[in-house]
Design an enzyme around this catalytic site. Structure first.
Site, PDB file in Angstrom:
ATOM      1  N   LEU A  44       0.816  -1.217   0.000  1.00 43.61           N
ATOM      2  CA  LEU A  44       0.000   0.000   0.000  1.00 43.61           C
ATOM      3  C   LEU A  44       0.845   1.261   0.000  1.00 43.61           C
ATOM      4  O   LEU A  44       0.549   2.209  -0.731  1.00 43.61           O
ATOM      5  CB  LEU A  44      -0.948  -0.016   1.198  1.00 43.61           C
ATOM      6  CG  LEU A  44      -2.173  -0.900   0.971  1.00 43.61           C
ATOM      7  CD1 LEU A  44      -3.002  -0.995   2.235  1.00 43.61           C
ATOM      8  CD2 LEU A  44      -3.019  -0.376  -0.184  1.00 43.61           C
ATOM      9  N   SER A 101      -9.254 -10.971  12.847  1.00 43.31           N
ATOM     10  CA  SER A 101      -9.274  -9.508  12.853  1.00 43.31           C
ATOM     11  C   SER A 101      -9.835  -8.902  14.137  1.00 43.31           C
ATOM     12  O   SER A 101     -10.772  -9.416  14.736  1.00 43.31           O
ATOM     13  CB  SER A 101     -10.128  -9.024  11.682  1.00 43.31           C
ATOM     14  OG  SER A 101     -10.396  -7.659  11.821  1.00 43.31           O
ATOM     15  N   ARG A 144      -4.701  -3.107  21.738  1.00 47.40           N
ATOM     16  CA  ARG A 144      -4.165  -4.466  21.591  1.00 47.40           C
ATOM     17  C   ARG A 144      -3.193  -4.857  22.696  1.00 47.40           C
ATOM     18  O   ARG A 144      -3.198  -5.994  23.156  1.00 47.40           O
ATOM     19  CB  ARG A 144      -3.446  -4.574  20.239  1.00 47.40           C
ATOM     20  CG  ARG A 144      -4.415  -4.446  19.115  1.00 47.40           C
ATOM     21  CD  ARG A 144      -3.757  -4.379  17.770  1.00 47.40           C
ATOM     22  NE  ARG A 144      -4.802  -4.337  16.763  1.00 47.40           N
ATOM     23  CZ  ARG A 144      -4.587  -4.221  15.478  1.00 47.40           C
ATOM     24  NH1 ARG A 144      -3.350  -4.129  15.019  1.00 47.40           N
ATOM     25  NH2 ARG A 144      -5.583  -4.191  14.629  1.00 47.40           N
ATOM     26  N   GLU A 162       4.961   0.749   6.890  1.00 45.53           N
ATOM     27  CA  GLU A 162       5.422   0.024   8.087  1.00 45.53           C
ATOM     28  C   GLU A 162       6.942   0.030   8.201  1.00 45.53           C
ATOM     29  O   GLU A 162       7.501  -0.207   9.281  1.00 45.53           O
ATOM     30  CB  GLU A 162       4.865  -1.416   8.079  1.00 45.53           C
ATOM     31  CG  GLU A 162       5.011  -2.085   9.435  1.00 45.53           C
ATOM     32  CD  GLU A 162       4.349  -3.451   9.543  1.00 45.53           C
ATOM     33  OE1 GLU A 162       3.440  -3.747   8.731  1.00 45.53           O
ATOM     34  OE2 GLU A 162       4.729  -4.225  10.438  1.00 45.53           O
ATOM     35  N   LEU A 179      -2.971   0.867   7.706  1.00 43.88           N
ATOM     36  CA  LEU A 179      -3.367   1.141   6.320  1.00 43.88           C
ATOM     37  C   LEU A 179      -3.462   2.652   6.126  1.00 43.88           C
ATOM     38  O   LEU A 179      -3.041   3.205   5.114  1.00 43.88           O
ATOM     39  CB  LEU A 179      -4.704   0.466   6.014  1.00 43.88           C
ATOM     40  CG  LEU A 179      -4.746  -1.059   6.226  1.00 43.88           C
ATOM     41  CD1 LEU A 179      -6.115  -1.617   5.839  1.00 43.88           C
ATOM     42  CD2 LEU A 179      -3.662  -1.762   5.418  1.00 43.88           C
TER      43      LEU A 179
HETATM   44  C1  LIG Z   1      -3.008 -10.455   8.985  1.00 46.37           C
HETATM   45  C2  LIG Z   1      -2.869  -8.963   9.040  1.00 46.37           C
HETATM   46  C3  LIG Z   1      -3.999  -8.168   9.050  1.00 46.37           C
HETATM   47  C4  LIG Z   1      -3.889  -6.785   9.116  1.00 46.37           C
HETATM   48  N1  LIG Z   1      -5.025  -6.034   9.114  1.00 46.37           N
HETATM   49  C5  LIG Z   1      -4.920  -4.682   9.172  1.00 46.37           C
HETATM   50  C6  LIG Z   1      -6.094  -3.864   9.154  1.00 46.37           C
HETATM   51  O1  LIG Z   1      -7.216  -4.349   9.113  1.00 46.37           O
HETATM   52  N2  LIG Z   1      -5.924  -2.540   9.209  1.00 46.37           N
HETATM   53  C7  LIG Z   1      -4.705  -1.946   9.265  1.00 46.37           C
HETATM   54  O2  LIG Z   1      -4.623  -0.726   9.295  1.00 46.37           O
HETATM   55  N3  LIG Z   1      -3.589  -2.702   9.242  1.00 46.37           N
HETATM   56  C8  LIG Z   1      -3.665  -4.041   9.198  1.00 46.37           C
HETATM   57  N4  LIG Z   1      -2.516  -4.801   9.197  1.00 46.37           N
HETATM   58  C9  LIG Z   1      -1.204  -4.138   9.057  1.00 46.37           C
HETATM   59  C10 LIG Z   1      -0.990  -3.719   7.597  1.00 46.37           C
HETATM   60  O3  LIG Z   1      -1.486  -4.719   6.741  1.00 46.37           O
HETATM   61  C11 LIG Z   1       0.473  -3.480   7.242  1.00 46.37           C
HETATM   62  O4  LIG Z   1       1.086  -2.708   8.221  1.00 46.37           O
HETATM   63  C12 LIG Z   1       0.591  -2.735   5.913  1.00 46.37           C
HETATM   64  O5  LIG Z   1      -0.169  -3.377   4.919  1.00 46.37           O
HETATM   65  C13 LIG Z   1       2.029  -2.617   5.462  1.00 46.37           C
HETATM   66  O6  LIG Z   1       2.048  -2.025   4.192  1.00 46.37           O
HETATM   67  P1  LIG Z   1       3.421  -1.590   3.514  1.00 46.37           P
HETATM   68  O7  LIG Z   1       3.066  -1.047   2.185  1.00 46.37           O
HETATM   69  O8  LIG Z   1       4.171  -0.729   4.452  1.00 46.37           O
HETATM   70  O9  LIG Z   1       4.251  -2.957   3.373  1.00 46.37           O
HETATM   71  P2  LIG Z   1       3.922  -4.364   2.660  1.00 46.37           P
HETATM   72  O10 LIG Z   1       2.511  -4.480   2.255  1.00 46.37           O
HETATM   73  O11 LIG Z   1       4.495  -5.381   3.558  1.00 46.37           O
HETATM   74  O12 LIG Z   1       4.740  -4.305   1.343  1.00 46.37           O
HETATM   75  C14 LIG Z   1       6.131  -4.472   1.333  1.00 46.37           C
HETATM   76  C15 LIG Z   1       6.601  -4.386  -0.098  1.00 46.37           C
HETATM   77  O13 LIG Z   1       8.004  -4.301  -0.095  1.00 46.37           O
HETATM   78  C16 LIG Z   1       8.547  -5.243  -0.996  1.00 46.37           C
HETATM   79  N5  LIG Z   1       9.884  -5.575  -0.492  1.00 46.37           N
HETATM   80  C17 LIG Z   1      10.263  -5.848   0.778  1.00 46.37           C
HETATM   81  N6  LIG Z   1      11.590  -6.035   0.832  1.00 46.37           N
HETATM   82  C18 LIG Z   1      12.055  -5.887  -0.415  1.00 46.37           C
HETATM   83  C19 LIG Z   1      13.336  -5.973  -0.996  1.00 46.37           C
HETATM   84  N7  LIG Z   1      14.431  -6.210  -0.271  1.00 46.37           N
HETATM   85  N8  LIG Z   1      13.438  -5.795  -2.338  1.00 46.37           N
HETATM   86  C20 LIG Z   1      12.349  -5.541  -3.097  1.00 46.37           C
HETATM   87  N9  LIG Z   1      11.118  -5.420  -2.590  1.00 46.37           N
HETATM   88  C21 LIG Z   1      10.980  -5.601  -1.273  1.00 46.37           C
HETATM   89  C22 LIG Z   1       7.556  -6.374  -1.032  1.00 46.37           C
HETATM   90  O14 LIG Z   1       7.710  -7.089  -2.220  1.00 46.37           O
HETATM   91  C23 LIG Z   1       6.242  -5.583  -0.958  1.00 46.37           C
HETATM   92  O15 LIG Z   1       5.897  -5.136  -2.236  1.00 46.37           O
HETATM   93  C24 LIG Z   1      -2.619  -6.185   9.166  1.00 46.37           C
HETATM   94  C25 LIG Z   1      -1.480  -6.987   9.167  1.00 46.37           C
HETATM   95  C26 LIG Z   1      -1.599  -8.353   9.135  1.00 46.37           C
HETATM   96  C27 LIG Z   1      -0.372  -9.186   9.226  1.00 46.37           C
END
Ligand SMILES: Cc1cc2nc3c(=O)[nH]c(=O)nc-3n(C[C@H](O)[C@H](O)[C@H](O)COP(=O)(O)OP(=O)(O)OC[C@H]3O[C@@H](n4cnc5c(N)ncnc54)[C@H](O)[C@@H]3O)c2cc1C
Length: 644
Positions: A43, A284, A337, A432, A448
């Site tokens: 995201l 959830s 939590r 994150e 999110l």
């Molecule tokens: C089961 C679950 C349910 C959740 N539900 C909620 C919810 O309802 N509401 C809420 O607010 N939050 C929720 N969360 C938390 C939330 O989903 C995450 O914090 C958030 O989606 C993280 O998004 P991001 O874009 O930062 O990272 P991510 O979605 O983890 O994306 C990481 C990206 O980085 C890439 N990447 C990583 N390392 C490398 C590398 N070395 N080289 C190339 N690419 C790399 C991956 O390929 C990916 O594209 C939940 C988490 C979990 C585990």
């Protein structure tokens, strides 16, 4: 080096508006002269890459999955917060800000959190415009539900698949730019290092995960949107692939690591069943809107439940302890939590845990089904119930779910200033991956919100300021720094491939996870943390002698990929333990047993610990330097959190 968070002056509510005006702009015709690298297309990354390309910058985006659609963000279930006040129940930007600061146990920056609450309302509009199918009420308005740590309903959701639907929105926007030629997408490509020139980030080194090709990419700025590091605990609710490598390698190139020990333990996960498991499953938090958490009142009843001589629905009402409702009547089952998790742990410690292992409490829907009917409960939570049935072979419409806390999210991450810049100019961290807005405990449905805020609404402004000052002078990979960093990466890969011991890297990961959970998990003591440090150092030494890494670089090689990630997790684990040991107070998800109130709640020490810990890497096997960013609170009064 002194830390400057660059929080704008002026009244809280005007900081962001004023800052946006003060930031320099890149004129539309000049934007196409800048190349931006975005690592990660969850995201945070997809929203950033799409927005920057839409503005006219040339973007290169990277992810290790075969499609941005598979980022861990897709797993998010419950929802996304926004201070829209659609329910007319007393919400406001200030209340979301206040709840978030309090929920994070007063360990986040006021300026950042206020901005997050402010732009939350724009996120919903943006996503609706993209066609994200948020749940609606009968009259067509967007529906809301409640999440922990708040007394209003401000969580927007798409059944239990909110992350997936939001990601489809961001992915569509990203695809539009890929099609327009403004984003070049590299899938199955792992970033392994950051290239710096004169202290500024100018590119990355990647490995093509199909061919093993090691490549360099240049840009005027690098954005890390690479997610969290919960998998340092081995068992977590995160996707198996989630890892810390990008952030950790950046840390070793000068980016400070913020509050590494702040980990979120989520109270409602399906309990661990044994050593065969490689991941855990979240139920959830939205379920706590209608589900009631309880444990039996006596150890005797708990024992009967554990042995299976009675079932949960046979336990009389008077023999049940709805412990969250009892202890925290104002918030009930919707306490944050960290509070819910610690209380479940307490029940288990008192011998009142249920399930075969005794490491569980109940989440019961019987009352909700009586009140609303099974169909309504199914419509609200059906996919989550199905998931529970598939994993446990138990029917939560008939018997309560068994739940227990599990590692879920990391509030720590790369230290960033108000502009989302790390301590390496030109290197940014979003979502994150950064430490920013949640303090010592994140409220549900706020990750999110933060990821999309960073990607859609913050970085498009703040990055422009850096670029405008930098100027569009071309950067390319002919600079010797690229070749030198590439050489470092190849040397490291060869070192991993030379490991021909007899223990799989997975075994090291599991051992690390045990150490982290035991000593740096839900409760931490100075003694345990000191022991953990020694254990991790010994594990690291053993890894570099006895691990086995199979295969070659020039092929698809999961063993090699995993080895690099686990070596990084081991090093991060040691820093987390150092951080937890240094923070001799309890706050949010960081519970130091030595620091608690007479009722067993987390006891902060504001005089000595109201700061962000930012750690500076000083060389292999060297202790890191601690820098403190003092937190200043002007709008909220620091108090002992009270949810009773
Ligand atoms: C089961 C679950 C349910 C959740 N539900 C909620 C919810 O309802 N509401 C809420 O607010 N939050 C929720 N969360 C938390 C939330 O989903 C995450 O914090 C958030 O989606 C993280 O998004 P991001 O874009 O930062 O990272 P991510 O979605 O983890 O994306 C990481 C990206 O980085 C890439 N990447 C990583 N390392 C490398 C590398 N070395 N080289 C190339 N690419 C790399 C991956 O390929 C990916 O594209 C939940 C988490 C979990 C585990």
């Amino acid at each position: 080096m002194s830390l400057d968070a660059k929080i704008p002056e002026g009244p809280l509510a005007q900081k962001w508006s004023k800052h946006k005006f003060d930031l320099k702009l890149v004129n539309p015709a000049n934007k196409r002269k800048y190349d931006i690298i975005v690592v990660g297309t969850g995201l945070a990354g997809a929203s950033a890459a799409a927005s920057l390309a839409e503005l006219g910058y040339n973007v290169k985006a990277f992810c290790f999955q075969d499609s941005p659609r598979r980022a861990h963000s897709i797993a998010a279930q419950g929802g996304i917060n926004a201070a829209k006040n659609y329910q007319n129940d007393g919400d406001s930007v200030f209340r979301l800000f206040y709840d978030t600061i309090k929920g994070g146990d007063y360990r986040a920056r006021e300026g950042n959190v206020y901005r997050l609450a402010e732009v939350s309302v724009n996120i919903i509009d943006q996503c609706v415009a993209q066609g994200v199918p948020f749940a609606r009420e009968y009259g067509g308005l967007l529906d809301n539900r409640s999440f922990g740590g708040s007394q209003v309903s401000r969580t927007f959701y798409a059944r239990g698949q909110t992350g997936q639907q939001l990601l489809l929105g961001a992915y569509s926007a990203l695809n539009r730019q890929i099609h327009a030629g403004k984003v070049k997408m590299y899938t199955r490509t792992e970033m392994l290092d950051v290239v710096t020139i004169d202290g500024h980030a100018k590119g990355i080194v990647t490995r093509n995960m199909i061919t093993g090709s090691i490549d360099t990419h240049a840009g005027h700025a690098v954005l890390l949107c690479t997610g969290g590091y919960s998998n340092v605990f081995y068992l977590s609710t995160n996707a198996i692939g989630s890892n810390v490598t990008a952030a950790w390698r950046a840390h070793k190139r000068g980016a400070f690591f913020g509050n590494p020990c702040y980990t979120q333990i989520h109270p409602t996960c399906i309990p661990v069943t044994g050593d065969h498991q490689s991941k855990l499953t979240l139920m959830s938090e939205s379920l706590r809107n209608d589900g009631r958490v309880w444990a039996p009142k006596t150890v005797e009843i708990a024992e009967q439940l554990r042995k299976g001589t009675i079932k949960a629905d046979q336990v009389k009402e008077d023999d049940r302890d709805y412990f969250l409702e009892r202890k925290y009547p104002a918030f009930g089952n919707l306490v944050p939590r960290d509070v819910a998790s610690r209380n479940a742990k307490e029940m288990v410690a008192e011998g009142k845990g249920v399930g075969g292992s005794g490491f569980a409490v109940f989440l019961d829907f019987a009352d909700a089904i009586k009140r609303l009917g099974e169909d309504t409960v199914r419509a609200k939570y059906g996919n989550l119930f199905d998931m529970y049935i598939q994993i446990t072979d138990e029917n939560p419409y008939k018997q309560p779910m068994r739940i227990y806390p599990a590692v879920h999210y990391t509030m720590g991450g790369l230290w960033v200033d108000y502009n989302l810049s790390t301590t390496v100019p030109g290197l940014y961290a979003l979502g994150e991956c950064n430490f920013s807005d949640h303090g010592a405990n994140r409220l549900g449905a706020s990750a999110l919100m933060q990821g999309l805020s960073d990607g859609y609404f913050v970085i498009p402004f703040t990055l422009g300021d850096y670029l405008a000052k930098l100027g569009p002078k071309k950067v390319d990979t002919t600079h010797p720094a690229f070749e030198a960093t590439k050489k470092d990466v190849i040397t490291y890969i060869n070192k991993l491939l030379a490991l021909k011991g007899n223990k799989t890297v997975n075994e090291y990961h599991r051992e690390l996870g045990h150490i982290m959970w035991e000593y740096c998990g839900m409760a931490r003591t100075a003694e345990g943390l000191t022991k953990a440090k020694g254990l991790i150092q010994a594990l690291k030494a053993d890894f570099w002698v006895n691990a086995i890494v199979t295969g070659e670089n020039e092929e698809v090689n999961a063993s090699l990929e995993r080895a690099g990630r686990i070596a990084d997790f081991i090093e991060l684990g040691e820093l987390m333990v150092d951080d937890a040991l240094m923070r001799n107070e309890s706050c949010g998800g960081h519970f130091r047993v030595e620091s608690q109130t007479p009722d067993g709640e987390a006891l902060r020490d504001d005089d000595n610990f109201a700061f962000v810990a930012a750690w500076e890497f000083k060389g292999e096997n060297q202790p890191e330097d601690l820098h403190k960013e003092q937190l200043v609170f002007e709008a909220v009064h620091l108090s002992q959190r009270n949810y009773a």
